[in-house]
Design a protein around this motif. Structure first.
Motif, PDB file in Angstrom:
ATOM      1  N   ARG A  67      12.168 -37.207  29.810  1.00 43.07           N
ATOM      2  CA  ARG A  67      12.630 -35.726  29.747  1.00 43.07           C
ATOM      3  C   ARG A  67      11.457 -35.068  30.696  1.00 43.07           C
ATOM      4  NH1 ARG A  67      14.668 -33.690  24.002  1.00 43.07           N
ATOM      5  NH2 ARG A  67      16.805 -33.735  25.052  1.00 43.07           N
ATOM      6  N   ARG A  91      20.930 -24.983  27.238  1.00 43.83           N
ATOM      7  CA  ARG A  91      21.234 -26.404  27.342  1.00 43.83           C
ATOM      8  C   ARG A  91      19.998 -27.067  27.157  1.00 43.83           C
ATOM      9  NH1 ARG A  91      23.259 -26.132  33.428  1.00 43.83           N
ATOM     10  NH2 ARG A  91      23.632 -23.989  33.128  1.00 43.83           N
ATOM     11  N   ARG A 123      16.668 -31.379  30.659  1.00 40.88           N
ATOM     12  CA  ARG A 123      17.338 -32.370  31.245  1.00 40.88           C
ATOM     13  C   ARG A 123      16.917 -33.508  31.577  1.00 40.88           C
ATOM     14  NH1 ARG A 123      18.342 -29.341  37.059  1.00 40.88           N
ATOM     15  NH2 ARG A 123      19.344 -27.533  36.368  1.00 40.88           N
ATOM     16  N   GLN A 124      17.637 -34.535  31.368  1.00 41.13           N
ATOM     17  CA  GLN A 124      17.121 -35.936  31.364  1.00 41.13           C
ATOM     18  C   GLN A 124      17.085 -36.443  32.987  1.00 41.13           C
ATOM     19  OE1 GLN A 124      16.196 -37.862  29.194  1.00 41.13           O
ATOM     20  NE2 GLN A 124      17.481 -37.912  27.479  1.00 41.13           N
ATOM     21  N   GLN A 169      20.412 -21.896  31.097  1.00 48.47           N
ATOM     22  CA  GLN A 169      19.615 -23.039  31.209  1.00 48.47           C
ATOM     23  C   GLN A 169      18.588 -23.402  30.193  1.00 48.47           C
ATOM     24  OE1 GLN A 169      20.191 -24.686  34.226  1.00 48.47           O
ATOM     25  NE2 GLN A 169      18.599 -26.279  34.112  1.00 48.47           N
TER      26      GLN A 169
END
Length: 102
Positions: A100, A90, A93-94, A87
Motif C-alpha cells: 500500500r 476511496r 491505492r494498491q 480520493q
C-alpha cells in the motif's frame, strides 16, 4: 482500550488547571468552506456591479475584477477539494508490488 492509551483529561500548567473535553474531531474536507467562499465572491461581484462606473471614476474599478479573480481561484479550489474528498473516500491505492502506498 489500554489505560495508557487514554489522554489525560486535566492538564496542570503553573497555577492553572485546564480540563480537556471529550470531543471527537470533525471530519472537515474543506468543500463546503470553499463553496461558501465562492458564493461570497459572487455576492461581492453582484453587489459592486451596479456601481462599476462610480468605482471606475474613483480609481477603484479593480474591486470588481478582484471579486471575479477570487471567484475563479475559488472554483479551482472547489474542484481541488472535491477531488481530494473523493480520493480520500476511496482509500489508499494498491501499488503494482502489492504494498500500500501512503
Amino acid at each position: 482500550m489500554d489505560r495508557h492509551d487514554e489522554q489525560p483529561t486535566r492538564h496542570e500548567i503553573g497555577k492553572r488547571t485546564y480540563l480537556v473535553a471529550d470531543v471527537e474531531p470533525l471530519d472537515v474536507d474543506g468543500v463546503r468552506t470553499v463553496a461558501v467562499g465562492c458564493a461570497l465572491w459572487v455576492v461581492g461581484f453582484l453587489g459592486l456591479l451596479p456601481f462599476y462606473g462610480q468605482l471606475q471614476d474613483s480609481g477603484r474599478g479593480w474591486w470588481v475584477w478582484t471579486c471575479l479573480a477570487g471567484l475563479g481561484l475559488g472554483l479551482l479550489g472547489w474542484e481541488y477539494t472535491r477531488r481530494r474528498r473523493q480520493q480520500r473516500a476511496r482509500g489508499p491505492r494498491q501499488s503494482a508490488g502489492g504494498r500500500r502506498r501512503a
